[in-house]
Motif scaffolding. Structure first.
Motif, PDB file in Angstrom:
ATOM      1  N   GLY A 195      33.238  71.222  38.639  1.00  0.00           N
ATOM      2  CA  GLY A 195      33.463  72.041  37.457  1.00  0.00           C
ATOM      3  C   GLY A 195      34.139  73.334  37.863  1.00  0.00           C
ATOM      4  N   GLU A 196      34.036  74.332  36.978  1.00  0.00           N
ATOM      5  CA  GLU A 196      34.594  75.658  37.249  1.00  0.00           C
ATOM      6  C   GLU A 196      33.592  76.720  36.867  1.00  0.00           C
ATOM      7  OE1 GLU A 196      38.334  76.553  35.458  1.00  0.00           O
ATOM      8  OE2 GLU A 196      39.411  75.108  36.680  1.00  0.00           O
ATOM      9  N   ASP A 197      33.644  77.830  37.595  1.00  0.00           N
ATOM     10  CA  ASP A 197      32.864  78.980  37.177  1.00  0.00           C
ATOM     11  C   ASP A 197      33.669  79.733  36.120  1.00  0.00           C
ATOM     12  OD1 ASP A 197      34.735  80.669  38.447  1.00  0.00           O
ATOM     13  OD2 ASP A 197      33.416  81.165  40.117  1.00  0.00           O
ATOM     14  N   PRO A 198      33.107  80.748  35.489  1.00  0.00           N
ATOM     15  CA  PRO A 198      33.853  81.448  34.436  1.00  0.00           C
ATOM     16  C   PRO A 198      35.023  82.284  34.953  1.00  0.00           C
ATOM     17  CG  PRO A 198      31.575  82.253  34.553  1.00  0.00           C
ATOM     18  CD  PRO A 198      31.736  81.190  35.585  1.00  0.00           C
ATOM     19  N   PHE A 199      35.217  82.311  36.277  1.00  0.00           N
ATOM     20  CA  PHE A 199      36.260  83.129  36.877  1.00  0.00           C
ATOM     21  C   PHE A 199      37.442  82.283  37.351  1.00  0.00           C
ATOM     22  CE2 PHE A 199      31.941  84.533  37.880  1.00  0.00           C
ATOM     23  CZ  PHE A 199      31.861  85.584  36.991  1.00  0.00           C
ATOM     24  N   GLY A 200      37.388  80.961  37.120  1.00  0.00           N
ATOM     25  CA  GLY A 200      38.480  80.069  37.488  1.00  0.00           C
ATOM     26  C   GLY A 200      38.335  79.414  38.839  1.00  0.00           C
ATOM     27  N   ASN A 201      37.224  79.665  39.554  1.00  0.00           N
ATOM     28  CA  ASN A 201      36.985  79.008  40.838  1.00  0.00           C
ATOM     29  C   ASN A 201      36.444  77.609  40.605  1.00  0.00           C
ATOM     30  OD1 ASN A 201      37.482  81.312  42.668  1.00  0.00           O
ATOM     31  ND2 ASN A 201      35.730  82.190  41.607  1.00  0.00           N
ATOM     32  N   ARG A 202      36.939  76.646  41.354  1.00  0.00           N
ATOM     33  CA  ARG A 202      36.428  75.283  41.261  1.00  0.00           C
ATOM     34  C   ARG A 202      35.161  75.185  42.102  1.00  0.00           C
ATOM     35  NH1 ARG A 202      41.408  71.701  42.845  1.00  0.00           N
ATOM     36  NH2 ARG A 202      41.461  73.251  44.465  1.00  0.00           N
ATOM     37  N   ILE A 203      34.065  74.782  41.461  1.00  0.00           N
ATOM     38  CA  ILE A 203      32.810  74.626  42.180  1.00  0.00           C
ATOM     39  C   ILE A 203      32.235  73.259  41.862  1.00  0.00           C
ATOM     40  CG2 ILE A 203      32.351  77.108  42.195  1.00  0.00           C
ATOM     41  CD1 ILE A 203      30.162  76.558  40.099  1.00  0.00           C
ATOM     42  N   GLY A 204      31.389  72.780  42.725  1.00  0.00           N
ATOM     43  CA  GLY A 204      30.768  71.496  42.491  1.00  0.00           C
ATOM     44  C   GLY A 204      29.517  71.337  43.315  1.00  0.00           C
ATOM     45  N   LEU A 205      28.831  70.260  43.033  1.00  0.00           N
ATOM     46  CA  LEU A 205      27.622  69.889  43.762  1.00  0.00           C
ATOM     47  C   LEU A 205      27.805  68.471  44.255  1.00  0.00           C
ATOM     48  CD1 LEU A 205      24.990  71.113  41.140  1.00  0.00           C
ATOM     49  CD2 LEU A 205      25.807  72.353  43.153  1.00  0.00           C
ATOM     50  N   PHE A 206      27.160  68.150  45.377  1.00  0.00           N
ATOM     51  CA  PHE A 206      27.206  66.773  45.857  1.00  0.00           C
ATOM     52  C   PHE A 206      25.877  66.399  46.485  1.00  0.00           C
ATOM     53  CE2 PHE A 206      28.418  69.131  49.651  1.00  0.00           C
ATOM     54  CZ  PHE A 206      27.820  68.434  50.688  1.00  0.00           C
ATOM     55  N   GLN A 207      25.641  65.092  46.501  1.00  0.00           N
ATOM     56  CA  GLN A 207      24.465  64.524  47.137  1.00  0.00           C
ATOM     57  C   GLN A 207      24.925  63.365  48.000  1.00  0.00           C
ATOM     58  OE1 GLN A 207      21.383  63.292  44.417  1.00  0.00           O
ATOM     59  NE2 GLN A 207      20.456  61.930  45.913  1.00  0.00           N
ATOM     60  N   VAL A 208      24.534  63.382  49.265  1.00  0.00           N
ATOM     61  CA  VAL A 208      24.861  62.284  50.165  1.00  0.00           C
ATOM     62  C   VAL A 208      23.924  61.121  49.848  1.00  0.00           C
ATOM     63  CG1 VAL A 208      24.906  61.546  52.586  1.00  0.00           C
ATOM     64  CG2 VAL A 208      25.686  63.837  51.964  1.00  0.00           C
ATOM     65  N   LEU A 209      24.509  59.940  49.751  1.00  0.00           N
ATOM     66  CA  LEU A 209      23.714  58.743  49.470  1.00  0.00           C
ATOM     67  C   LEU A 209      23.373  58.051  50.778  1.00  0.00           C
ATOM     68  CD1 LEU A 209      25.813  57.403  46.465  1.00  0.00           C
ATOM     69  CD2 LEU A 209      23.708  58.766  46.384  1.00  0.00           C
ATOM     70  N   ASP A 210      22.150  57.560  50.889  1.00  0.00           N
ATOM     71  CA  ASP A 210      21.722  56.863  52.114  1.00  0.00           C
ATOM     72  C   ASP A 210      22.265  55.470  52.157  1.00  0.00           C
ATOM     73  OD1 ASP A 210      20.307  59.083  53.000  1.00  0.00           O
ATOM     74  OD2 ASP A 210      18.510  58.476  51.904  1.00  0.00           O
TER      75      ASP A 210
END
Length: 119
Positions: free
Chosen positions: A104-119
């Motif tokens: 996604g994006e923060d309100p300042f235009g930076n692309r941010i995200g979350l991830f989870q490694v799958l076993d």
């Protein structure tokens, strides 16, 4: 040149137009206040030993920065962040047996995200 680089720490940096707004927004996302604000216009969270997440007051460069933070339970974190103003995460993308992520994006235009490694 031989041998691997001996990395002992890392810093991720995102730009925000107003440090007060940026600190408050990332305080909500990260769930705590910064660990330090070493100089005016800079806030830092140590997110893992030796790994720093830094927000600086500077002209944002929308679309040029990306930070993805690894979490243990992506679904839980997406739900926790659902009410964060200015954050819209896309539906998670699964790479079977490897990783699941949501960007996604923060309100300042930076692309941010979350991830989870799958076993």
């Amino acid at each position: 040149m031989t041998g691997a680089m001996d990395i002992v720490q890392s810093v991720m940096q995102l730009r925000v137009p107003d440090i007060g707004e940026g600190v408050e927004w990332y305080r909500q996302v990260l769930g705590r206040a910064p660990d330090m604000q070493p100089v005016e216009g800079v806030a830092e969270w140590e997110i893992l030993p030796g790994s720093w997440f830094q927000v600086i007051e500077a002209r944002p460069d929308p679309g040029r920065n990306r930070v993805r933070l690894g979490v243990n339970n992506l679904e839980h974190e997406i739900e926790r962040l659902r009410e964060t103003p200015g954050l819209e995460l896309a539906e998670p993308v699964v790479l079977e047996g490897i990783i699941v992520y949501a960007d996604g994006e923060d309100p300042f235009g930076n692309r941010i995200g979350l991830f989870q490694v799958l076993d």
